[in-house]
Design a protein around this motif. Sequence first.
Motif, PDB file in Angstrom:
ATOM      1  N   VAL A 145     104.399 113.079  43.827  1.00 27.51           N
ATOM      2  CA  VAL A 145     103.626 112.461  44.911  1.00 27.51           C
ATOM      3  C   VAL A 145     104.435 111.309  45.507  1.00 27.51           C
ATOM      4  N   TRP A 146     104.398 111.177  46.836  1.00 28.34           N
ATOM      5  CA  TRP A 146     105.135 110.099  47.508  1.00 28.34           C
ATOM      6  C   TRP A 146     104.517 108.742  47.210  1.00 28.34           C
ATOM      7  N   GLN A 147     105.391 107.774  46.905  1.00 31.47           N
ATOM      8  CA  GLN A 147     104.970 106.388  46.679  1.00 31.47           C
ATOM      9  C   GLN A 147     105.863 105.463  47.496  1.00 31.47           C
ATOM     10  N   VAL A 148     105.280 104.387  48.026  1.00 29.88           N
ATOM     11  CA  VAL A 148     106.095 103.337  48.641  1.00 29.88           C
ATOM     12  C   VAL A 148     106.620 102.454  47.520  1.00 29.88           C
ATOM     13  N   THR A 149     107.931 102.318  47.431  1.00 27.89           N
ATOM     14  CA  THR A 149     108.534 101.594  46.314  1.00 27.89           C
ATOM     15  C   THR A 149     109.111 100.235  46.703  1.00 27.89           C
ATOM     16  N   ALA A 150     109.380 100.008  47.982  1.00 21.09           N
ATOM     17  CA  ALA A 150     109.924  98.712  48.397  1.00 21.09           C
ATOM     18  C   ALA A 150     109.743  98.527  49.896  1.00 21.09           C
ATOM     19  N   ILE A 151     109.455  97.279  50.284  1.00 19.82           N
ATOM     20  CA  ILE A 151     109.381  96.913  51.703  1.00 19.82           C
ATOM     21  C   ILE A 151     110.068  95.570  51.879  1.00 19.82           C
ATOM     22  N   ALA A 152     110.933  95.483  52.868  1.00 18.48           N
ATOM     23  CA  ALA A 152     111.602  94.211  53.174  1.00 18.48           C
ATOM     24  C   ALA A 152     111.718  94.060  54.685  1.00 18.48           C
ATOM     25  N   ALA A 153     111.664  92.819  55.136  1.00 10.36           N
ATOM     26  CA  ALA A 153     111.913  92.515  56.549  1.00 10.36           C
ATOM     27  C   ALA A 153     113.395  92.232  56.734  1.00 10.36           C
ATOM     28  N   LYS A 154     113.944  92.693  57.871  1.00 11.45           N
ATOM     29  CA  LYS A 154     115.353  92.430  58.193  1.00 11.45           C
ATOM     30  C   LYS A 154     115.412  91.753  59.566  1.00 11.45           C
ATOM     31  N   ILE A 155     115.985  90.561  59.582  1.00 13.77           N
ATOM     32  CA  ILE A 155     116.087  89.776  60.806  1.00 13.77           C
ATOM     33  C   ILE A 155     117.509  89.869  61.326  1.00 13.77           C
ATOM     34  N   SER A 156     117.654  90.205  62.601  1.00 11.77           N
ATOM     35  CA  SER A 156     118.999  90.446  63.138  1.00 11.77           C
ATOM     36  C   SER A 156     119.834  89.173  63.166  1.00 11.77           C
ATOM     37  N   GLY A 157     121.150  89.355  63.044  1.00  6.90           N
ATOM     38  CA  GLY A 157     122.079  88.240  63.168  1.00  6.90           C
ATOM     39  C   GLY A 157     122.238  87.826  64.623  1.00  6.90           C
ATOM     40  N   ALA A 158     122.812  86.676  64.837  1.00  8.30           N
ATOM     41  CA  ALA A 158     123.005  86.172  66.195  1.00  8.30           C
ATOM     42  C   ALA A 158     123.866  87.136  67.005  1.00  8.30           C
ATOM     43  N   GLY A 159     123.314  87.615  68.121  1.00 12.02           N
ATOM     44  CA  GLY A 159     124.066  88.501  69.006  1.00 12.02           C
ATOM     45  C   GLY A 159     124.275  89.896  68.498  1.00 12.02           C
ATOM     46  N   ILE A 186     117.632  89.122  55.042  1.00 11.25           N
ATOM     47  CA  ILE A 186     116.539  89.848  54.388  1.00 11.25           C
ATOM     48  C   ILE A 186     115.478  88.847  53.939  1.00 11.25           C
ATOM     49  N   LYS A 187     114.225  89.192  54.199  1.00 13.26           N
ATOM     50  CA  LYS A 187     113.109  88.374  53.730  1.00 13.26           C
ATOM     51  C   LYS A 187     112.002  89.274  53.201  1.00 13.26           C
ATOM     52  N   THR A 188     111.219  88.761  52.273  1.00 14.70           N
ATOM     53  CA  THR A 188     110.008  89.472  51.878  1.00 14.70           C
ATOM     54  C   THR A 188     108.978  89.298  52.990  1.00 14.70           C
ATOM     55  N   LEU A 189     107.944  90.117  52.964  1.00 13.23           N
ATOM     56  CA  LEU A 189     106.894  89.977  53.978  1.00 13.23           C
ATOM     57  C   LEU A 189     106.212  88.620  53.871  1.00 13.23           C
ATOM     58  N   ALA A 190     106.025  88.141  52.640  1.00  8.75           N
ATOM     59  CA  ALA A 190     105.394  86.827  52.450  1.00  8.75           C
ATOM     60  C   ALA A 190     106.242  85.719  53.066  1.00  8.75           C
ATOM     61  N   SER A 192     120.983  97.439  50.308  1.00 14.08           N
ATOM     62  CA  SER A 192     121.316  96.037  50.564  1.00 14.08           C
ATOM     63  C   SER A 192     120.100  95.119  50.456  1.00 14.08           C
ATOM     64  N   ILE A 193     118.888  95.639  50.715  1.00 17.32           N
ATOM     65  CA  ILE A 193     117.717  94.759  50.644  1.00 17.32           C
ATOM     66  C   ILE A 193     117.492  94.235  49.231  1.00 17.32           C
ATOM     67  N   PHE A 194     118.022  94.961  48.247  1.00 15.61           N
ATOM     68  CA  PHE A 194     117.778  94.563  46.863  1.00 15.61           C
ATOM     69  C   PHE A 194     118.670  93.412  46.403  1.00 15.61           C
ATOM     70  N   SER A 195     119.514  92.922  47.309  1.00 15.58           N
ATOM     71  CA  SER A 195     120.263  91.702  46.995  1.00 15.58           C
ATOM     72  C   SER A 195     119.333  90.490  47.012  1.00 15.58           C
ATOM     73  N   HIS A 196     118.164  90.629  47.623  1.00 12.16           N
ATOM     74  CA  HIS A 196     117.173  89.547  47.630  1.00 12.16           C
ATOM     75  C   HIS A 196     116.574  89.424  46.226  1.00 12.16           C
ATOM     76  N   PRO A 197     116.557  88.227  45.641  1.00 14.72           N
ATOM     77  CA  PRO A 197     116.099  88.079  44.246  1.00 14.72           C
ATOM     78  C   PRO A 197     114.665  88.545  44.010  1.00 14.72           C
ATOM     79  N   LYS A 198     113.803  88.438  45.010  1.00 11.94           N
ATOM     80  CA  LYS A 198     112.405  88.823  44.823  1.00 11.94           C
ATOM     81  C   LYS A 198     112.179  90.323  44.996  1.00 11.94           C
ATOM     82  N   LEU A 199     113.246  91.073  45.289  1.00 11.71           N
ATOM     83  CA  LEU A 199     113.115  92.522  45.463  1.00 11.71           C
ATOM     84  C   LEU A 199     113.789  93.316  44.349  1.00 11.71           C
TER      85      LEU A 199
END
Length: 455
Positions: free
Chosen positions: A325-339, A351-355, A417-424
Amino acid sequence: MRKTYPAEISNIPGQVLYYPSDLGKLDDIELIYFGQHSCPATVKPNPATNQSIVLSNKLADSLMFNELDTPLHLFIYGKSLHIGPLIGIFSSGFTGISNKPLGERSVFFSKLLSLSQTTGCIPFIFGENVINWDQETIKGYVYEKENWQINEFPFPNVVYDRLPNRLTENRDGPKAVKQKFQKEYKIPWYNPGFFNKWDVYERLNADDRALPFLPETYPFQSLSVVETLLSHYRQVYIKPIHGSLGLGIHQVLYDKHEDVYYCRYKNEAQENKLQKFSTLEAILKHVFHNRPLENLIVQQGIPLIKSSNRPVDFRVHTNKDSNGVWQVTAIAAKISGAGSVTTHIKSGGVIKTLAELYGDDEEAKKVEEKLSEAALILSESIEEHLDGIIGEIGFDLGLDKKGQVWMFEANSKPGRSIFSHPKLKEFELLTRKLSLDYAIYLTEQTITQSIGMQK
């Protein structure tokens, strides 16, 4: 949850297997399997109280079984008892270096193989050149006690495709291995290929469930396609059909007040560029010269939500679990770099968590639910409409200013790459675990089906 049992090898005569007595009477068992190898054996309940699997030396040798540190599953169907499962992880780029057999990817694979204890399976990594087709054996890498070793195994119950790129995937060698395992040995091969963006869009576009999440997209056949989309949306994205990691993506914007076009992209020197042009023809001549246009798609630009005036999108990982069965295992926000035209880390993305992004738990929860619902619908649609056995997907999703979810890309071998965030990091562990749990599920399904076909 399926039960696992410790295994041991004992110096007892003959080809004998003692099974855990809590399994009841198994009088009909005639064959013992380990991976694709099998041999007849005398099967008896284990009289001891420790509920372990005990193989005689002769039986263990016949099966090439020497796994004593991992609690294992027992699959019982018809007159066969299967110990394992044995999971082959197919890859390439082997270095021959003892402590880094797969170069920089060795760290990821060591973490994946280290989950044998918690999942109850035996995973090993192999390439195209270590297969003995005559003996039906493979010399594969295992990771035990923080060391890489090479062991010899029977052909596995299932194969998990971890080829690193499209170039390798399209070589004759890997294609021949995949075809032979699937056609001649009926071994399930999951996550079999990199997605083609246009193919994914075309197939999902025919599914009413997926349609609301799809930006308008066309093959790049002429500038009129770009012109039409720009007239509707003021911005478009031009992407390679087979691209990944955000490479080769161009954003084209139209400023109706100045009657000029802007093109944002990363050049060959990996510099973020924003150039102004008076016509689309000028963009084609200066930016897309020597580029085969038939390998590109044109996609509606979405007015994304922003953080500190920078566009935000979301990476959502989904995995099949131990029940398929499909499960959502991770969600992260990605904010673009300048330009930057993308939100990738290598282009300055953050990378940021939703919180962290919303600073409000209730708002973050609403967005999580909205993204999760979309990702599960899209996962089921992709599984239904695309070929092969798909066990994991990485989505790049966006939210527009009205709260609508959009799918920009789906990746069959998502970056991590999102898993480089300590909270992920805990979610990174979950994605690895479920990729093996799903292999156990596939093993059980395959054994059941093959027994059914034999009846």
